[in-house]
Design an enzyme around this catalytic site. Structure first.
Site: not given
Length: 660
Positions: A382, A385, A452
């Site tokens: 996770d 980015e 998300d």
């Protein structure tokens, strides 16, 4: 002018300060590079796979030169204008320029616009613009994942950068029967305009792209896979249902959920421990206050036939037990100026430098000791980015290697951290769940999810385009948060309908994963470590009411029954790079209507899915591609290929059809 030469099966052109190379790079394909530096950079970026040594046909004439490799050929004028043709002489791609170097050319103009424009920037790099003539009839598919509803990308403006819910994977398939890879990981932009297609790299040393000519989209995709790599073979367990939420706070909470699935006799393959199960970011281990016996937990899950996935972040807290050592060894990214902080969420943190092989090995050894050796075999990588700060030119501009020209490659290198580690342990079927990817990430076991995203039907429509374009961009492992991530309240009828329709759609995605940050939020359990984070409301299939539960149960069992079929599609992805889910034209390229349909897709070669993408919709229009007969999966009703029909879509029935 003596501007052409042949070296090592490569046609080379030099004019003024520019060096241009065109060379065969696999069958029916060229790699094109250009620079204005003393030496052509040697990085291969996404083109990591070995390719056969091909001797092209090269002809140098008085005013131009030609190079041919199978089904593709290129012409370079004496002033450097480059045009690509198929084997029949039809133009595939033509550079756009307007200058007066050749006053007899049809592009002669006082505008002085270069096709390959290198603008120097401080530090020795260039702001690069590459321009091609745009064919308004062309359709373009691929380029990764963007939060917009358009499957055909012609006319769109796309940022070449990683963000939460955006993955820039700059390979596309054209309806003109060519494939194109922008082989430059710099942050930039692509504009598929009506008149001009423009590629930009904001900071780079060279132009680098790859182009192939083939007869069908499938052959183009396979050609790309040969030079950029394919996914590993997905293990059997991963083809079933994945249970996840934000976030399970304790070992006992997670085990209670797993036990309840088994008690209800519901199929479940994977359960996920999300973020802040650790004491501090960068510790890469369980917080024993809330996860007191990971070995026993993993053992019980395996006895139930459930694999455990854990979330691993690349951020290192200044207070972490590993921070000082990593800083001393140069394993953390650095800043041009200012204090070295990348994020301030639950502590001041900085990312580890995934472009540094020693840093990758360091992080893997921590994960191996605390997760892998305990039985965890799949990792959720996770926060990969770099939106938070790494490439913010005006504020932080973090380095990752020598400069920002390698901006978009971080997610791939992050995945490589765990791919290399698990490979060294003898594990072949490797899965790394990431929210971002770049070209070639697939070969590191990258399973990309769409980040998300909002809990809405509009967002669901975006995911259909995103998933199909990710597949066409060479990333066949893709999934989405069923129900969306933000804004869903399991008590609300509107969200329950959305959850049902998303769950039905998710059954026919490469990976089926229920995840979300549900309302109302749960208060933190404490003030330290993972206990300081909030958690979301319940997010299990029994959390959304009786009607939703019965429907979800049906589709869970359907997914389980499809695993042999899904396994065959995963084998095709591994062996040939074939997308598991793909647009209709992939399997029906001769059907003109198949190129127009953007809200249906093929799940493997024998199943067609028409997801319900609007609230209160109980019937929808479905197009049936030519050349096959189609049978409704639930009702058995038959439809002829080449026809369109209104199909009933009650809340418990997704329009799904099998080819017969």
């Amino acid at each position: 002018m003596n501007v052409f030469r042949i070296e090592d099966n490569c046609l080379k052109f030099h004019y003024d300060a520019e060096e241009l190379w065109i060379q065969p790079w696999s069958t029916n394909s060229f790699r094109v590079r250009a620079c204005k530096t003393a030496q052509m950079p040697c990085e291969n970026w996404a083109l990591q796979m070995e390719v056969e040594d091909i001797v092209p046909q090269i002809t140098i004439q008085e005013d131009c030169a030609w190079i041919k490799n199978g089904k593709i050929q290129a012409k370079v004028s004496q002033y450097g204008k480059l045009t690509f043709y198929d084997r029949n002489g039809e133009i595939l791609l033509d550079e756009y320029l307007r200058n007066r170097l050749d006053v007899f050319a049809d592009y002669c103009s006082a505008l002085e616009v270069e096709a390959r424009e290198f603008k120097p920037i401080p530090g020795g790099d260039y702001h690069l613009s590459m321009r091609f003539v745009s064919d308004p009839r062309e359709k373009i598919f691929g380029m990764g994942q963007y939060q917009q509803p358009y499957l055909n990308l012609k006319g769109t403006d796309l940022e070449l950068a990683q963000r939460n819910s955006q993955a820039s994977v700059p390979f596309y398939v054209s309806s003109l029967n060519y494939g194109f890879l922008w082989n430059n990981p710099a942050v930039g932009r692509t504009m598929f305009g009506k008149n001009i297609t423009t590629w930009e790299a904001y900071s780079t040393k060279a132009l680098d792209y790859w182009i192939t000519a083939e007869d069908t989209p499938a052959k183009i995709e396979e050609a790309y896979a040969r030079v950029a790599g394919t996914v590993p073979m997905m293990p059997d367990y991963a083809m079933g249902f994945w249970q996840c939420k934000l976030r399970y706070q304790t070992q006992e909470e997670l085990l209670q959920v797993a036990r309840e699935y088994k008690k209800r006799n519901l199929p479940i393959s994977v359960i996920v421990i999300d973020y802040f199960h650790w004491p501090l970011q960068g510790d890469w281990k369980f917080d024993l206050r809330y996860w007191p016996d990971p070995d026993a937990m993993i053992r019980e899950l395996k006895e139930m036939g459930i694999e455990l996935m854990v979330s691993i972040w690349p951020t290192v807290d200044y207070r972490s037990e590993n921070f000082q050592e990593m800083k001393e060894k140069g394993y953390l990214i650095r800043t041009d100026r200012g204090f070295r902080i990348a994020m301030d969420f639950q502590g001041n943190t900085v990312h580890f430098d995934a472009t540094n092989p020693k840093a990758r090995e360091y992080v893997w050894q921590k994960a191996k000791q605390n997760y892998y050796d305990k039985g965890v075999k799949i990792f959720w990588l996770d926060e990969a980015e770099p939106e938070y700060s790494i490439y913010d030119f005006d504020n932080y501009r973090y380095h990752m290697g020598p400069n920002v020209q390698i901006g978009n490659i971080y997610p791939a290198m992050y995945a490589k951290t765990f791919f290399d580690g698990m490979k060294a342990e003898g594990q072949e079927n490797i899965i790394n769940l990431l929210r971002c990817a770049w070209a070639g990430s697939q070969k590191y076991g990258a399973l990309v999810w769409s980040g998300d995203i909002h809990s809405s039907f509009a967002s669901l429509r975006n995911q259909v385009a995103a998933g199909l374009n990710m597949g066409m961009a060479g990333i066949p492992w893709w999934t989405t948060d069923i129900g969306g991530f933000h804004g869903g309240d399991p008590r609300e009828p509107g969200f329950r309908e959305l959850l049902i329709r998303w769950f039905e759609y998710g059954t026919f995605c490469p990976v089926m994963r229920l995840h979300g940050y549900r309302e109302p939020l749960k208060e933190p359990m404490g003030t330290e470590g993972g206990a300081a984070c909030v958690s979301g409301a319940d997010n299990e299939v029994w959390s959304f009411g009786d009607e939703a539960y019965e429907i979800c149960k049906t589709y869970l069992n359907l997914r389980e029954s499809m695993k042999p079929y899904i396994a065959r599609q995963m084998a095709a992805a591994h062996e040939q790079g074939t997308p598991v889910m793909r647009p209709l034209f992939y399997d029906f390229p001769e059907d003109k209507m198949a190129w127009e349909i953007e809200d249906q897709y093929m799940f493997g070669p024998d199943m067609m899915v028409a997801p319900v993408l609007y609230a209160d919709m109980r019937k929808r229009t479905v197009y049936f591609p030519e050349g096959r007969e189609w049978k409704h999966f639930f009702t058995g009703e038959m439809y002829h290929g080449g026809t369109t029909a209104q199909v009933e879509a009650p809340i418990d029935q997704l329009p799904v059809f099998t080819a017969v």
